[in-house]
Design an enzyme around this catalytic site. Structure first.
Site, mmCIF file in Angstrom:
data_model
loop_
_atom_site.group_PDB
_atom_site.id
_atom_site.type_symbol
_atom_site.label_atom_id
_atom_site.label_comp_id
_atom_site.label_asym_id
_atom_site.label_seq_id
_atom_site.Cartn_x
_atom_site.Cartn_y
_atom_site.Cartn_z
ATOM 1 N N HIS A 127 -39.754 7.186 -54.756
ATOM 2 C CA HIS A 127 -39.101 7.101 -53.450
ATOM 3 C C HIS A 127 -37.607 6.894 -53.606
ATOM 4 O O HIS A 127 -36.805 7.412 -52.812
ATOM 5 C CB HIS A 127 -39.716 5.966 -52.634
ATOM 6 N N CYS A 128 -37.214 6.154 -54.627
ATOM 7 C CA CYS A 128 -35.802 5.809 -54.834
ATOM 8 C C CYS A 128 -34.938 7.016 -55.194
ATOM 9 O O CYS A 128 -33.720 6.988 -54.981
ATOM 10 C CB CYS A 128 -35.664 4.768 -55.947
#
Length: 344
Positions: A333-334
């Site tokens: 996600h990052c």
């Protein structure tokens, strides 16, 4: 204007990423750099099976990127230092009063609190670069914030962490009321749910000081998925219990009490640096699928896929080994940022 950040489950136009640069990889040995390049490429190649991907690539890494990326991934040359696109890139928003209009929030980015090791000056320009490229209206913000520090349900609820937006290295003069007012202005959040902290590893030297996107995410209005560390030897055993209890007693912007689903951590609790923060919460929802973090634990990885497919009905979960990404301080996600689809 009434900007609103859509839920990650809303249809996407594409996913944005930034490709690593060798000089900014945590361990700059050629072997470590090659592993990092391969990890970022594996995520892009998994996402492009579901939706278009555009990746910003520094001139110094164009050869490596093109050699590793699926030909369907669009490569755009752009100066890069940090390559955690969720955090320094734009947070996309829409205006329900002006159908077809896309906005791009340009948070102030200072490398997660201006630590001595961070080099973010080039990537701090990515929000503006991307906004201009896609024709989005720029929504400038003086708040030091990162995309990994927020999660929304698309209907007015935002998850925040006290140790991120209220971090004195980021916003020395902020309080909850000021942060909430800026969240309302930029992403249309009318209800903030504040977590007291993030996972333990995230407070190490190279951590973000508690990003929410490794702890909990709103999978649908009134529903939240939470990291559950079930080994009492890990300090996150108590952290996750506290957060689960808090969220179970919380209500969203519509007054609904949150329905909490726990997603267990994998069995590994340590690496060479100490307690890990391996978390399946740090996934990316894409059109028709979910790109899930894998940790070399076949049973736990499979359980995570089952849970993700249950909380996101109609989507297929695909696992990508995320251990190299986590070694750098984050997860899938990052390093990704969704651009919502709008009528053109």
């Amino acid at each position: 204007m009434a900007w609103r950040m859509p839920a990650e489950t809303a249809p996407h136009e594409r996913t944005w990423m930034a490709f690593p640069v060798a000089d900014n990889v945590a361990d700059t040995s050629p072997e470590e750099t090659a592993l990092t390049f391969a990890a970022w490429a594996a995520v892009a190649n998994a996402v492009v099976e579901f939706e278009p991907v555009t990746i910003l690539v520094d001139a110094s890494a164009l050869g490596e990127a093109r050699g590793l990326l699926d030909p369907r991934v669009e490569v755009v040359e752009c100066p890069v230092d940090e390559f955690w696109m969720r955090d320094h890139g734009p947070t996309f928003v829409v205006d329900d009063e002006r159908p077809g209009v896309l906005g791009a929030v340009d948070w102030t980015f200072n490398g997660w609190g201006a630590p001595a090791w961070a080099h973010w000056e080039k990537s701090a320009e990515h929000a503006r670069f991307v906004a201009e490229r896609v024709g989005a209206e720029l929504v400038s913000s003086a708040l030091v914030n990162e995309g990994g520090g927020i999660h929304v349900d698309g209907e007015g609820t935002v998850l925040l962490t006290e140790t991120v937006q209220l971090d004195p290295r980021r916003n020395p003069y902020a309080d909850k009321r000021r942060v909430e007012a800026e969240m309302a202005r930029t992403i249309g959040a009318s209800k903030a749910i504040w977590l007291p902290r993030g996972l333990t590893r995230d407070y190490d030297e190279f951590g973000t000081n508690g990003h929410v996107d490794i702890v909990a995410t709103l999978t649908a209005p009134g529903k939240v998925l939470v990291h559950s560390q079930r080994n009492p030897e890990h300090p996150d055993f108590e952290v996750s219990r506290e957060i689960i209890a808090l969220l179970s007693a919380s209500t969203d912007a519509s007054g609904r009490t949150l329905e909490v689903t726990e997603i267990p951590a994998p069995s590994t609790i340590r690496d060479d640096e100490g307690f890990v923060d391996y978390s399946y919460v740090n996934h990316l929802v894409v059109n028709g699928g979910v790109i899930a973090c894998g940790f070399g634990d076949d049973e736990a990885d499979a359980t995570a896929r089952e849970i993700l497919e249950a909380v996101y009905p109609g989507r297929r979960a695909v696992t990508v080994d995320a251990r190299q990404i986590f070694a750098g301080g984050g997860g899938i996600h990052c390093i990704t940022q969704q651009q919502p689809a709008v009528a053109r």
